[in-house]
Design a protein around this motif. Structure first.
Motif, PDB file in Angstrom:
ATOM      1  N   MET A 121     -30.917  -4.155  70.797  1.00 20.58           N
ATOM      2  CA  MET A 121     -32.187  -4.474  71.593  1.00 20.58           C
ATOM      3  C   MET A 121     -32.158  -6.081  71.930  1.00 20.58           C
ATOM      4  O   MET A 121     -32.852  -6.381  72.899  1.00 20.58           O
ATOM      5  N   HIS A 128     -24.830  -5.272  75.933  1.00 25.14           N
ATOM      6  CA  HIS A 128     -25.831  -4.506  75.815  1.00 25.14           C
ATOM      7  C   HIS A 128     -25.314  -3.031  76.232  1.00 25.14           C
ATOM      8  O   HIS A 128     -25.493  -1.975  75.600  1.00 25.14           O
ATOM      9  N   ARG A 132     -25.221   0.434  74.001  1.00 26.93           N
ATOM     10  CA  ARG A 132     -26.118   1.528  74.385  1.00 26.93           C
ATOM     11  C   ARG A 132     -25.295   2.962  74.592  1.00 26.93           C
ATOM     12  O   ARG A 132     -25.848   3.934  74.293  1.00 26.93           O
ATOM     13  N   LEU A 183     -36.445  12.111  62.815  1.00 26.06           N
ATOM     14  CA  LEU A 183     -35.552  11.454  62.835  1.00 26.06           C
ATOM     15  C   LEU A 183     -34.276  11.786  61.830  1.00 26.06           C
ATOM     16  O   LEU A 183     -32.889  11.832  62.367  1.00 26.06           O
ATOM     17  N   PHE A 270     -32.260   0.330  62.762  1.00 24.77           N
ATOM     18  CA  PHE A 270     -33.130  -0.010  64.072  1.00 24.77           C
ATOM     19  C   PHE A 270     -33.884   1.406  64.559  1.00 24.77           C
ATOM     20  O   PHE A 270     -34.838   1.271  64.902  1.00 24.77           O
ATOM     21  N   ALA A 274     -37.640   1.935  65.491  1.00 24.15           N
ATOM     22  CA  ALA A 274     -38.051   2.399  66.802  1.00 24.15           C
ATOM     23  C   ALA A 274     -38.524   3.643  67.025  1.00 24.15           C
ATOM     24  O   ALA A 274     -39.328   3.852  67.712  1.00 24.15           O
ATOM     25  N   GLY A 275     -37.796   4.690  66.256  1.00 22.64           N
ATOM     26  CA  GLY A 275     -38.336   6.252  66.370  1.00 22.64           C
ATOM     27  C   GLY A 275     -39.531   6.415  65.278  1.00 22.64           C
ATOM     28  O   GLY A 275     -40.374   7.309  65.667  1.00 22.64           O
ATOM     29  N   THR A 278     -43.166   3.811  66.098  1.00 24.41           N
ATOM     30  CA  THR A 278     -43.982   3.934  67.055  1.00 24.41           C
ATOM     31  C   THR A 278     -44.635   5.160  67.254  1.00 24.41           C
ATOM     32  O   THR A 278     -45.891   5.222  67.636  1.00 24.41           O
ATOM     33  N   ARG A 326     -39.098 -12.288  76.942  1.00 28.15           N
ATOM     34  CA  ARG A 326     -37.830 -12.494  77.502  1.00 28.15           C
ATOM     35  C   ARG A 326     -37.792 -13.931  77.902  1.00 28.15           C
ATOM     36  O   ARG A 326     -38.845 -14.557  77.861  1.00 28.15           O
ATOM     37  N   SER A 377     -45.336   2.157  78.506  1.00 29.66           N
ATOM     38  CA  SER A 377     -45.230   2.047  77.117  1.00 29.66           C
ATOM     39  C   SER A 377     -43.919   2.385  76.600  1.00 29.66           C
ATOM     40  O   SER A 377     -43.587   2.033  75.303  1.00 29.66           O
ATOM     41  N   PHE A 378     -42.873   2.633  77.436  1.00 28.76           N
ATOM     42  CA  PHE A 378     -41.550   2.874  76.789  1.00 28.76           C
ATOM     43  C   PHE A 378     -40.633   1.651  77.530  1.00 28.76           C
ATOM     44  O   PHE A 378     -39.336   1.648  77.497  1.00 28.76           O
ATOM     45  N   HIS A 383     -33.309  -2.045  78.973  1.00 28.33           N
ATOM     46  CA  HIS A 383     -33.617  -1.526  77.663  1.00 28.33           C
ATOM     47  C   HIS A 383     -34.600  -0.588  77.689  1.00 28.33           C
ATOM     48  O   HIS A 383     -35.361  -0.072  76.580  1.00 28.33           O
ATOM     49  N   CYS A 385     -36.677   2.737  76.590  1.00 25.89           N
ATOM     50  CA  CYS A 385     -36.728   3.201  75.305  1.00 25.89           C
ATOM     51  C   CYS A 385     -35.831   4.693  75.437  1.00 25.89           C
ATOM     52  O   CYS A 385     -35.951   5.646  76.191  1.00 25.89           O
ATOM     53  N   GLY A 387     -35.280   6.633  73.029  1.00 26.75           N
ATOM     54  CA  GLY A 387     -35.985   8.014  72.406  1.00 26.75           C
ATOM     55  C   GLY A 387     -37.066   8.464  73.408  1.00 26.75           C
ATOM     56  O   GLY A 387     -37.748   9.229  73.065  1.00 26.75           O
TER      57      GLY A 387
END
Ligand code: HEM
Length: 434
Positions: A121, A128, A132, A183, A270, A274-275, A278, A326, A377-378, A383, A385, A387
Motif C-alpha cells: 500500500m 507497486h 500487486r 480471510l 496486511f 485490510a480485510g 474494515t 498522498r 469507500s474502496f 490502490h 481495494c 478485496g
C-alpha cells in the motif's frame, strides 16, 4: 485601500467585480475561521460527534482546505479525491498514508513491518504494480464466486449461535470473527486461532489510534509474534504445497526473484488488517444505521433481495476507512489551489461520499440506490481495494442471512466508539435479538 484592491484596479477590474471578490474572500475567511474551530481532523472525538454538517461546509466553502495542525490539504469533494487516487504519477503513497504518519513525522505503516519488507500500500508504480500482481489472482471474480457457499456457511454458523432474548456483544461475537474466518478460508489458514488473528489485525490498525510513540513501538514488537505463526504456515506449505494464497506467495517471483521472507509476512499481516478490520467496522455500524433508519431496515427485511445494493449503500453511508494521505511529487493544482512539491493532501472519504454534486439526495440513506457512480469507500485507481469484490459478497451474504434469521433487534446497552481517526469504528455494540 487594500493592496489587493489596488492590484485589482490596475488589472482593470470593475468595482462590482472587486467588491464581489472581497465578499467571496471574507466568506472564505469566515469559513476557514469556522472550520478552524469545528473541524478537528486528528481528534477522534470529532468523528464521535456529528461531522456530517462540517463535511458539507468543507465541500461548499473550502473544498481544498489547509489544515494547519498537520500542515496538509484536506480534499472533501468526490471528483478531487478520485483525481488524486487515479494519478499516482503526481501523488505518491510512499511518504506517509495515515494521519499519524504526519503527526509523528515518520511512516507508522512502514514501522509496522520489518525493515526489509516491501509494502504494497505504501509503494508507487512501477514497483507497486509488480507487488500487486502477486496476490491479485487470489481475488478474481471467479475465485470469489466459488467461495460464496463457504462464506454463507460461516455467516449462518455464527448467526445460529444467537439466542433470541439473550443479549450479545455484536462486535466481539459476530463482527470480529466473521471476516477473520472468511480471510482464513481465502488464505488457507485453519481458522482455529481467531483471537490471535484479531490481535495482529488490531496491532496493524493501531496506526489510527491516538498512541504515544512508545506505545506504538510496543505494539510493533507484539506484532512480531505473528512472524512465528506465519513462518510455521509457510514451512508447512514448503513441505506440502496446498494451492492456497500462502503457497502462491511462496511461489511468487518478480523478475525471476522470489519474495523475501519479510515481504511474505508483510502480505499476511496486511491482509489481516485490510480485510479483517474494515468489514468488522462496516458490520458494527450497520446495526446502528438500521436503528437510525427503521423504514430502510423494514425495506430490507421485506425484500432481502435488496442486500446487494444495500451493501454498497451501507459502504457509502458508513465509510469504514475514513481517509488516506498522498504526497505531491511535483507542483500541481487542485480546483485552482496551488499544491507545492512535497506537500501532503488528505482524501476525506466520508465527505466525498456525501457529495451532492454526485448523488441526488446524497444525505439520504437509500438501500435500493444503484451503486453508480461508485462510492469512494474502496478508494480508486492504482490502490483500489483488492478485496472489494470479496467484501461486497461477504456483506451481501451476511445481510441476506441476517434478514432471514434474526431481522429484529434492540440495543442492550450503550455502544462505545473506538478512538480512531482512521476507521469509523465501534468497540462495543451490545444488542438483543427478538
Ligand atoms: C468493508 C471492507 C473494505 C473496505 C472499506 C476497504 C477499503 C480499502 C481502501 C479505501 C483501500 C485503498 C487505500 C489507498 O488508496 O491507499 C483499500 C486497499 C486494499 N484493500 Fe481493502 N477494504 C475492504 C476490504 C478488504 C478485504 C476483504 C481485503 C482482502 C481480503 C482487502 C484488501 C485490500 C488490499 C490488498 C488493498 C491494497 C491495494 C493496493 O495497495 O494496491 N480489503 N481497501
Amino acid at each position: 485601500m487594500r493592496r489587493d484592491a489596488l492590484r485589482a484596479f490596475r488589472l482593470g477590474c470593475t468595482s462590482v467585480q472587486y467588491f464581489g471578490s472581497v465578499f467571496t474572500d471574507s466568506l472564505r475567511e469566515g469559513a476557514v475561521a469556522f472550520l478552524d474551530d469545528e473541524f478537528r481532523l486528528d481528534d477522534p472525538s470529532f468523528y464521535a460527534g456529528d461531522p456530517v454538517p462540517v463535511y458539507a461546509r468543507l465541500r461548499a466553502e473550502a473544498p481544498v482546505h489547509r489544515y494547519e495542525p498537520l500542515d496538509l490539504w484536506v480534499l472533501s469533494r468526490y471528483e478531487d479525491i478520485r483525481h488524486v487516487s487515479r494519478t499516482p504519477e503526481l501523488f505518491s503513497s510512499e511518504s506517509g498514508l495515515v494521519l499519524n504518519d504526519i503527526k509523528y513525522d515518520q511512516s507508522m505503516v512502514k514501522m509496522l513491518f520489518p525493515p526489509d519488507a516491501e509494502n504494497l500500500m505504501a509503494s508507487d508504480p512501477p514497483r507497486h504494480r509488480q507487488l500487486r500482481k502477486i496476490i491479485v489472482t487470489a481475488f478474481t471474480a471467479k475465485i470469489v464466486n466459488t467461495m460464496e457457499p463457504r462464506i454463507r456457511r460461516i455467516a449462518t454458523t455464527l448467526l445460529d449461535r444467537i439466542t433470541p432474548g439473550e443479549p450479545i456483544e455484536w462486535v466481539e461475537d459476530i463482527a470480529v470473527p466473521y471476516p477473520l474466518l472468511v480471510l482464513s478460508e481465502l488464505m488457507g489458514l485453519p481458522g482455529d486461532n481467531i483471537p490471535d488473528l484479531r490481535t495482529w489485525a488490531d496491532d496493524t490498525t493501531a496506526v489510527g489510534l491516538p498512541l504515544t510513540q512508545e506505545e506504538f513501538e510496543a505494539i510493533v514488537r507484539d506484532l512480531m509474534n505473528s512472524a512465528a505463526y506465519f513462518g510455521e504456515q509457510f514451512a508447512q506449505r514448503q513441505a506440502c504445497p496446498a494451492g492456497d494464497l500462502l503457497t502462491g506467495l511462496l511461489d511468487a517471483q518478480i523478475d525471476g526473484e522470489r519474495l523475501n521472507e519479510v515481504t511474505r509476512l508483510m502480505f499476511c499481516q496486511f491482509l489481516l488488517a485490510a480485510g479483517g478490520e474494515t468489514t468488522r467496522h462496516l458490520l458494527s455500524n450497520a446495526l446502528l444505521t438500521f436503528l437510525d433508519h427503521p423504514e430502510q431496515h423494514e425495506l430490507l427485511i421485506n425484500d432481502p433481495g435488496l442486500a446487494s445494493t444495500a451493501a454498497d449503500e451501507l459502504l457509502r453511508w458508513i465509510t469504514p476507512a475514513m481517509g488516506f494521505v498522498r504526497t505531491a511529487k511535483q507542483e500541481t493544482e487542485i480546483r485552482g489551489q496551488h499544491i507545492g512539491a512535497g506537500e501532503r493532501v488528505y482524501m476525506l472519504y466520508p465527505a466525498g461520499n456525501r457529495d451532492e454534486e454526485i448523488w441526488p439526495a446524497a444525505d439520504k440513506l437509500d438501500l435500493a440506490r444503484e451503486p453508480d457512480p461508485m462510492h469512494l469507500s474502496f478508494g480508486f485507481g492504482e490502490h483500489f481495494c483488492m478485496g472489494a469484490a470479496l467484501a461486497r459478497m461477504e456483506i451481501r451474504v451476511f445481510l441476506e442471512e441476517l434478514m432471514v434469521r434474526h431481522p429484529r433487534f434492540a440495543l442492550a446497552g450503550e455502544p462505545r466508539r473506538q478512538d480512531s481517526v482512521l476507521f469509523n469504528a465501534w468497540e462495543s455494540v451490545p444488542v438483543v435479538f427478538g
